[in-house]
Design an enzyme around this catalytic site. Structure first.
Site, PDB file in Angstrom:
ATOM      1  CG  HIS A 158     -15.363  57.219  21.433  1.00  0.00           C
ATOM      2  ND1 HIS A 158     -15.982  57.611  20.275  1.00  0.00           N
ATOM      3  CD2 HIS A 158     -14.165  56.665  21.058  1.00  0.00           C
ATOM      4  CE1 HIS A 158     -15.209  57.291  19.236  1.00  0.00           C
ATOM      5  NE2 HIS A 158     -14.101  56.736  19.691  1.00  0.00           N
ATOM      6  CB  SER A 279     -26.219  74.699  47.934  1.00  0.00           C
ATOM      7  OG  SER A 279     -27.621  74.702  48.095  1.00  0.00           O
TER       8      SER A 279
END
Ligand code: ARG
Length: 463
Positions: A158, A279
Site C-alpha cells: 500500500h 530543465s
C-alpha cells in the site's frame, strides 16, 4: 498510354491519385525489403527444383534480386509510392532489369502469402532481438543486486512501510518478471515459427510446389497448415504485442520506482548524469527522463496491441485489405521495445545506490513489528493476541515518539510480562531479514541463491 500496374490487366481507367496515396504502404513496409528478397530467392529456388520454372531463369532472377537488394541499401532504388508496396516495387524493378523472365517469379505465389511470409520473417527477427535484450537487462539487474547485497530498504505494501527487505531482493523481483517476459516471447516464437508461403491468395496453388523445401531454405521447422488461415491470420503479431505490453508494464513499474527512489524525498538511488536531463529554466534540476519516457512509451505499446485487436475483430475470412494496417503497430512495437530495453540496460549499471538513505528510511515505520509478534508467538502466545499486543505497543511508541528498539524492558513488560531482554535481538532490521530463510524469501541466503540461479540461467541462455 498510361503505365499499367502489375495487376492492371482488367482495369480500363488508371488509378486516381488520391487512391494511390491512400492505399500505398511502401512508405512504411519498405523495411521488409530484405525479407521480401530472402523469401523470393527461396521461392525461386523451389520453383526451379520443382521444374516449375527453368533453372537458368531462376539463376537470372536470383542474381537480379541480389542486385536489387544492394540498390535499395545504397538508396539507388527510389521508394516511389506509385508502386503501392515494397513487394510490388521489387517485382517491378526485377522485370525492368531482366525483362519478361522476371515475371516468372510470382508463379505459384500471391502477394497475400508473400506478405504473410515477409511479416513473419520480420517478426521472428524482432522476437529474437527482444529476447536477447531482455537477457541483457536481466544480467545488469542481477549484477546490481549482487553489488548491493548489504543494502536494506523498507518493503512496501500500500506504499506504506511493511517489513524490511534486502534491496537486492526487491531488484530480483523484477528479474522474475523479466524471466516470465523472456519465456512468453520464446513461446510466441515457437508458435509463429511456421512457414506461410504456398497458401497463394487463399486457396493454395495448383503448381507442384514443395513448401517443406522453402521452409528448410528459410530455417523454418514446418509449414502452416491451412491456406485460408495462413493469409488471414495475424495471431503472432497480437501475441507478440501482448507479450511486449506485459514487458512494458514491468518496465514501467520499475521506472516508476526509479523515479520515486531518485526523488529528494527518497534519495535511495542516483541515476547517472549521462541518463538524466536538465530543465531549460530551473538550473538546479536533474530529471529522470529515461525512466519517465520508458513509462510513457508503455502507453503506445498498449495502443499498438489495441489497434491490432480492433483491426482483427469480426474480420471475415480470408485476406482483406484491412490487414495492411497490421504493419505500423508491429513495427512500432518492435522499435519501441528495442529502444527501451537498450537504454534501460545501459542505465542500470550506472545507478548509484545510497545505502545510508535506505537504512534511514527502514528505521522508520516499525518495520519489525511483525517480528515482535512472532517473538511473542514463540513465547507461547496465540498469534492473534500477539498481533493485538504489538498494535498497542506501536500506538504507545507513536505517542512517545520512539522506535521499538528504544523501548526499555520495563516498558515492554507493561504490555506483556513474557517479553525478556532477548527481545532486542529480533528487533534489528538484519535479524528480521535474515530470519526469513524460506524459499524465495528476503534472507541473505535465499537471495544469494536466487542471484546464483539467475546467473546460471542467463549463462545457459547465452549459449
Ligand atoms: N500491401 C498489402 C498488404 O500489406 C499487400 C497485399 C495486397 N494484396 C491484395 N490482395 N491487395 O497487405
Amino acid at each position: 498510354m498510361k503505365k499499367k500496374k502489375l495487376w492492371g490487366g482488367r482495369f480500363e481507367k488508371s488509378t486516381h491519385c488520391l487512391v494511390e496515396e491512400f492505399t500505398e504502404s511502401i512508405s512504411f513496409d519498405n523495411i521488409l525489403y530484405k525479407y521480401d528478397i530472402m523469401g523470393s530467392i527461396a521461392h525461386c529456388r523451389m520453383l526451379a527444383k520443382q521444374k516449375i520454372i527453368a533453372v537458368k531463369d531462376s539463376k537470372v532472377i536470383i542474381r537480379a534480386l541480389k542486385e536489387i537488394e544492394k540498390e535499395i541499401e545504397s538508396g539507388k532504388l527510389v521508394l516511389d509510392p506509385k508502386f503501392e508496396d515494397i513487394h510490388t516495387l521489387i517485382e517491378s524493378r526485377l522485370i525492368k532489369k531482366i525483362g519478361p523472365v522476371g515475371g516468372k517469379l510470382h508463379t505459384a505465389r500471391s502477394r497475400n502469402d508473400q506478405v504473410a511470409l515477409d511479416v513473419n520473417l520480420y517478426l521472428k527477427d524482432g522476437i529474437k532481438e527482444v529476447v536477447s535484450l531482455i537477457g541483457e537487462v536481466r544480467l545488469e539487474l542481477v549484477n546490481l543486486a549482487e553489488k548491493n547485497l548489504d543494502a536494506m530498504i523498507p518493503g512496501f505494501t500500500h506504499l506504506q512501510h511493511a517489513q524490511p527487505v534486502l534491496f537486492a531482493h526487491h531488484l530480483m523481483a523484477y528479474n522474475e518478471m523479466f524471466k516470465r517476459d523472456f519465456e512468453r516471447m520464446r513461446c510466441c516464437y515457437g508458435r509463429v515459427n511456421r512457414m506461410p508461403l504456398g497458401a497463394g491468395a487463399l486457396a493454395g496453388t495448383p503448381y507442384p510446389v514443395d513448401r517443406g523445401y522453402v521452409a528448410e531454405l528459410l530455417g523454418y521447422p514446418c509449414v502452416t497448415e491451412n491456406s485460408m488461415d495462413t493469409v488471414a491470420d495475424r495471431d503472432g503479431l497480437i501475441e507478440f504485442c501482448s507479450a511486449a505490453s506485459i514487458l512494458m508494464m514491468h518496465l514501467s513499474r520499475f521506472c516508476e520506482e526509479l523515479i520515486l527512489w531518485s526523488s529528494p524525498e527518497f534519495q535511495f538511488v542516483e541515476i547517472s548524469d549521462a541518463f538524466c536531463t536538465g530543465s531549460s529554466i530551473m538550473p538546479q534540476k536533474k530529471n529522470p527522463d529515461i525512466p519517465e519516457l520508458v513509462r510513457g512509451k508503455t502507453g503506445r505499446v498498449y495502443g499498438n496491441l489495441m489497434s491490432l485487436l480492433t483491426l482483427m475483430k469480426s474480420l471475415p475470412m480470408s485476406y482483406n485489405r484491412d490487414l495492411q494496417e497490421d504493419k505500423q503497430p508491429l513495427f512500432d512495437t518492435v522499435d519501441t521495445v528495442r529502444k527501451c530495453l537498450k537504454v534501460f540496460s545501459a542505465m542500470l549499471p550506472e545507478i548509484k545506490v545510497n545505502g545510508a538513505a535506505m537504512l534511514n528510511a527502514a528505521k522508520n515505520g516499525f518495520l519489525t513489528a511483525t517480528d515482535l509478534a512472532d517473538y511473542l508467538v514463540k513465547k507461547g502466545m496465540p498469534f492473534r493476541n500477539a498481533h493485538e499486543v504489538v498494535g498497542s505497543i506501536v500506538t504507545y511508541c507513536i505517542r512517545k515518539e520512539k522506535t521499538l528498539d528504544l523501548l526499555t524492558i520495563a516498558e515492554f513488560k507493561s504490555f506483556s510480562p513474557e517479553i525478556e531482554k532477548d527481545v532486542f535481538s529480533c528487533l534489528s532490521l538484519s535479524a528480521s531479514i535474515n530470519s526469513r530463510k524460506s524459499e524465495g524469501a528476503t534472507g541473505l541466503t535465499p537471495v544469494k541463491k536466487a542471484i546464483a540461479k539467475a546467473k546460471n540461467d542467463l549463462k545457459k541462455k547465452k549459449k
